[in-house]
Scaffold this motif. Structure first.
Motif, PDB file in Angstrom:
ATOM      1  N   ASP A 160       0.782  -1.337   0.006  1.00 43.62           N
ATOM      2  CA  ASP A 160      -0.203  -0.024   0.182  1.00 43.62           C
ATOM      3  C   ASP A 160       0.861   1.243   0.097  1.00 43.62           C
ATOM      4  N   ASN A 161       2.141   1.244   0.059  1.00 40.70           N
ATOM      5  CA  ASN A 161       3.190   2.167   0.135  1.00 40.70           C
ATOM      6  C   ASN A 161       3.930   2.470  -1.138  1.00 40.70           C
ATOM      7  N   LEU A 162       3.100   1.918  -2.352  1.00 43.57           N
ATOM      8  CA  LEU A 162       3.931   1.810  -3.669  1.00 43.57           C
ATOM      9  C   LEU A 162       2.974   2.178  -4.584  1.00 43.57           C
ATOM     10  N   LEU A 163       3.426   3.470  -5.242  1.00 43.64           N
ATOM     11  CA  LEU A 163       2.555   3.841  -6.474  1.00 43.64           C
ATOM     12  C   LEU A 163       3.330   3.799  -7.680  1.00 43.64           C
ATOM     13  N   ILE A 164       2.567   3.094  -8.822  1.00 43.62           N
ATOM     14  CA  ILE A 164       3.138   3.118 -10.145  1.00 43.62           C
ATOM     15  C   ILE A 164       2.410   4.014 -10.950  1.00 43.62           C
ATOM     16  N   ILE A 165       3.356   4.712 -11.573  1.00 40.75           N
ATOM     17  CA  ILE A 165       2.800   5.725 -12.458  1.00 40.75           C
ATOM     18  C   ILE A 165       3.076   5.402 -13.837  1.00 40.75           C
ATOM     19  N   ASN A 197      -5.261  -0.215  -6.710  1.00 44.06           N
ATOM     20  CA  ASN A 197      -6.348   1.080  -6.599  1.00 44.06           C
ATOM     21  C   ASN A 197      -5.856   1.667  -8.017  1.00 44.06           C
ATOM     22  N   PHE A 198      -6.656   1.536  -8.988  1.00 41.55           N
ATOM     23  CA  PHE A 198      -6.209   1.918 -10.386  1.00 41.55           C
ATOM     24  C   PHE A 198      -7.003   3.572 -10.628  1.00 41.55           C
ATOM     25  N   SER A 199      -6.231   4.314 -11.367  1.00 39.79           N
ATOM     26  CA  SER A 199      -6.968   5.383 -11.979  1.00 39.79           C
ATOM     27  C   SER A 199      -6.234   5.453 -13.337  1.00 39.79           C
ATOM     28  N   LYS A 200      -7.221   6.056 -14.253  1.00 36.65           N
ATOM     29  CA  LYS A 200      -6.521   6.716 -15.656  1.00 36.65           C
ATOM     30  C   LYS A 200      -7.133   8.006 -15.882  1.00 36.65           C
ATOM     31  N   LEU A 201      -6.088   8.689 -16.366  1.00 36.08           N
ATOM     32  CA  LEU A 201      -6.204  10.188 -16.535  1.00 36.08           C
ATOM     33  C   LEU A 201      -5.457  10.870 -17.403  1.00 36.08           C
ATOM     34  N   ASP A 202      -5.675  12.020 -17.597  1.00 35.74           N
ATOM     35  CA  ASP A 202      -4.723  12.979 -18.552  1.00 35.74           C
ATOM     36  C   ASP A 202      -3.547  13.430 -17.674  1.00 35.74           C
ATOM     37  N   GLY A 203      -2.509  12.966 -18.157  1.00 37.05           N
ATOM     38  CA  GLY A 203      -1.183  13.133 -17.344  1.00 37.05           C
ATOM     39  C   GLY A 203      -0.681  14.645 -17.583  1.00 37.05           C
ATOM     40  N   HIS A 204      -1.495  15.409 -18.271  1.00 30.45           N
ATOM     41  CA  HIS A 204      -0.959  16.865 -18.657  1.00 30.45           C
ATOM     42  C   HIS A 204      -1.894  17.768 -17.728  1.00 30.45           C
ATOM     43  N   LYS A 210      -3.698  15.870  -9.241  1.00 31.54           N
ATOM     44  CA  LYS A 210      -3.691  15.910  -7.824  1.00 31.54           C
ATOM     45  C   LYS A 210      -4.887  15.145  -7.461  1.00 31.54           C
ATOM     46  N   LYS A 211      -5.808  15.033  -7.996  1.00 31.48           N
ATOM     47  CA  LYS A 211      -6.998  13.853  -7.474  1.00 31.48           C
ATOM     48  C   LYS A 211      -6.415  12.681  -7.101  1.00 31.48           C
ATOM     49  N   SER A 212      -5.710  11.904  -8.273  1.00 33.00           N
ATOM     50  CA  SER A 212      -5.182  10.674  -8.214  1.00 33.00           C
ATOM     51  C   SER A 212      -4.303  10.704  -7.129  1.00 33.00           C
ATOM     52  N   PHE A 213      -3.317  11.677  -7.114  1.00 33.37           N
ATOM     53  CA  PHE A 213      -2.370  11.711  -6.069  1.00 33.37           C
ATOM     54  C   PHE A 213      -2.591  11.634  -4.694  1.00 33.37           C
ATOM     55  N   SER A 223      -3.760  -1.970  -0.983  1.00 34.37           N
ATOM     56  CA  SER A 223      -2.566  -2.660  -1.872  1.00 34.37           C
ATOM     57  C   SER A 223      -1.890  -1.334  -2.761  1.00 34.37           C
ATOM     58  N   PHE A 224      -1.194  -1.743  -3.555  1.00 28.23           N
ATOM     59  CA  PHE A 224      -0.521  -0.867  -4.191  1.00 28.23           C
ATOM     60  C   PHE A 224      -1.251  -0.186  -5.470  1.00 28.23           C
ATOM     61  N   SER A 225      -0.883   1.097  -5.746  1.00 25.62           N
ATOM     62  CA  SER A 225      -1.859   1.850  -6.521  1.00 25.62           C
ATOM     63  C   SER A 225      -1.245   2.192  -8.080  1.00 25.62           C
ATOM     64  N   VAL A 226      -1.837   2.470  -8.963  1.00 23.15           N
ATOM     65  CA  VAL A 226      -1.392   2.372 -10.383  1.00 23.15           C
ATOM     66  C   VAL A 226      -2.210   3.769 -10.922  1.00 23.15           C
ATOM     67  N   MET A 227      -1.338   4.912 -11.432  1.00 18.99           N
ATOM     68  CA  MET A 227      -1.995   5.778 -12.401  1.00 18.99           C
ATOM     69  C   MET A 227      -1.517   5.540 -13.594  1.00 18.99           C
ATOM     70  N   PHE A 228      -2.543   5.433 -14.481  1.00 16.66           N
ATOM     71  CA  PHE A 228      -2.213   5.381 -15.924  1.00 16.66           C
ATOM     72  C   PHE A 228      -2.312   6.593 -16.577  1.00 16.66           C
ATOM     73  N   CYS A 229      -1.168   7.294 -16.829  1.00 20.98           N
ATOM     74  CA  CYS A 229      -1.369   8.780 -17.301  1.00 20.98           C
ATOM     75  C   CYS A 229      -1.302   8.930 -18.966  1.00 20.98           C
ATOM     76  N   ASN A 230      -2.457   9.218 -19.701  1.00 20.63           N
ATOM     77  CA  ASN A 230      -2.389   9.677 -21.060  1.00 20.63           C
ATOM     78  C   ASN A 230      -1.590  10.608 -21.517  1.00 20.63           C
ATOM     79  N   THR A 231      -0.434  10.781 -21.918  1.00 26.44           N
ATOM     80  CA  THR A 231       0.322  12.035 -22.321  1.00 26.44           C
ATOM     81  C   THR A 231       0.699  12.057 -23.749  1.00 26.44           C
TER      82      THR A 231
END
Length: 263
Positions: A160-165, A197-204, A210-213, A223-231
């Motif tokens: 739960d202390n890991l964030l994958i971007i 904990n998954f989120s998909k967002l505009d990485g710009h 901030k909402k995902s962070f 558990s761990f978190s994943v931010m999938f940033c479309n860039t």
């Protein structure tokens, strides 16, 4: 406070004044880095060896120029390293481990950063420490099998202390990711299938970032978190945006002239 457009200008300047390639992959992750350093990462710029600091593992080490510029703006990387980049500097085109500059791992060879991040996160949990571990990976890099071995461990240990971007700019060194492996919709569905904990967002988009962070840094996670940033690879220079050939190529080779900053 770091200013996004100032960091963009100085990142482009770093490449153009030295002729260094790998500018385009350094621009797609710029906003996420600025927001992280401005508002979320726990660190002491006057004591980079403080063991309580969060760890940022920059796994897409071939796109580190904006990362270098940010660390220089914070006073962590000295001016002479930036001024002598690509000539007489310890900074490399691909990121090299240097703890005095808070460069936590050598990551030019792809697929290394996430396994390192998983090991760090598990180590902190075993020691009952509160440190967060953030790992920025490229979408092309996610074709490496080592990353999926690491994801299985992150799931097993409930990190739960890991964030994958994921910097989802849709391009890798020589081609589009969809012409080599999974396209980004498919990849995001694979990642979403993990108990994370998954989120998909505009990485710009700063508000979306901030909402995902906030969900990772401020909420309780299981558990761990994943931010999938479309860039957009090369964001900020229109003719290198979303272009395959500018993974390595410096835009000055094609006549680009950087205008003076308004500062």
């Amino acid at each position: 406070m770091l200013d996004i457009e100032d960091i963009r200008y100085k990142t482009i300047k770093l490449s153009c004044e030295t002729g260094a390639g790998h500018l385009a992959p350094s621009l797609s992750c710029l906003e996420m880095l600025v927001v992280l350093f401005n508002d979320y990462l726990k660190f002491d710029k006057d004591n980079v060896f403080d063991d309580s600091r969060d760890r940022l593992i920059f796994s897409k080490g071939h796109g580190a120029y904006s990362y270098y510029v940010i660390l220089n703006e914070l006073g962590i990387i000295p001016n002479y390293e930036i001024e002598n980049f690509y000539s007489n500097s310890s900074l490399k085109g691909c990121l090299t481990y240097n703890p005095k500059y808070m460069l936590e791992a050598s990551t030019g060879s792809l697929g290394h950063g996430l396994p390192i991040a998983v090991g760090m996160a598990q180590s902190f949990k075993m020691q009952k420490k509160k440190n967060k571990v953030i790992c920025i990976v490229g979408d092309g890099e996610m074709q490496e099998g080592s990353n999926f071995e690491a994801l299985q461990l992150a799931s097993r240990f409930k990190l739960d202390n890991l964030l994958i971007i994921v910097d989802g700019n849709k391009l890798q060194a020589m081609d589009r990711v969809e012409d080599v492996g999974l396209n980004n919709n498919q990849l995001s569905n694979v990642l979403k299938a993990y108990p994370c904990n998954f989120s998909k967002l505009d990485g710009h988009n700063i508000l979306e970032l901030k909402k995902s962070f906030d969900k990772f840094f401020k909420d309780e996670n299981e558990s761990f978190s994943v931010m999938f940033c479309n860039t957009i690879k090369g964001k900020g220079i229109y003719f290198i945006e979303d272009s395959i050939k500018y993974h390595y190529r410096c835009p000055v080779e094609d006549g680009f002239v950087l205008k003076e900053s308004n500062e």
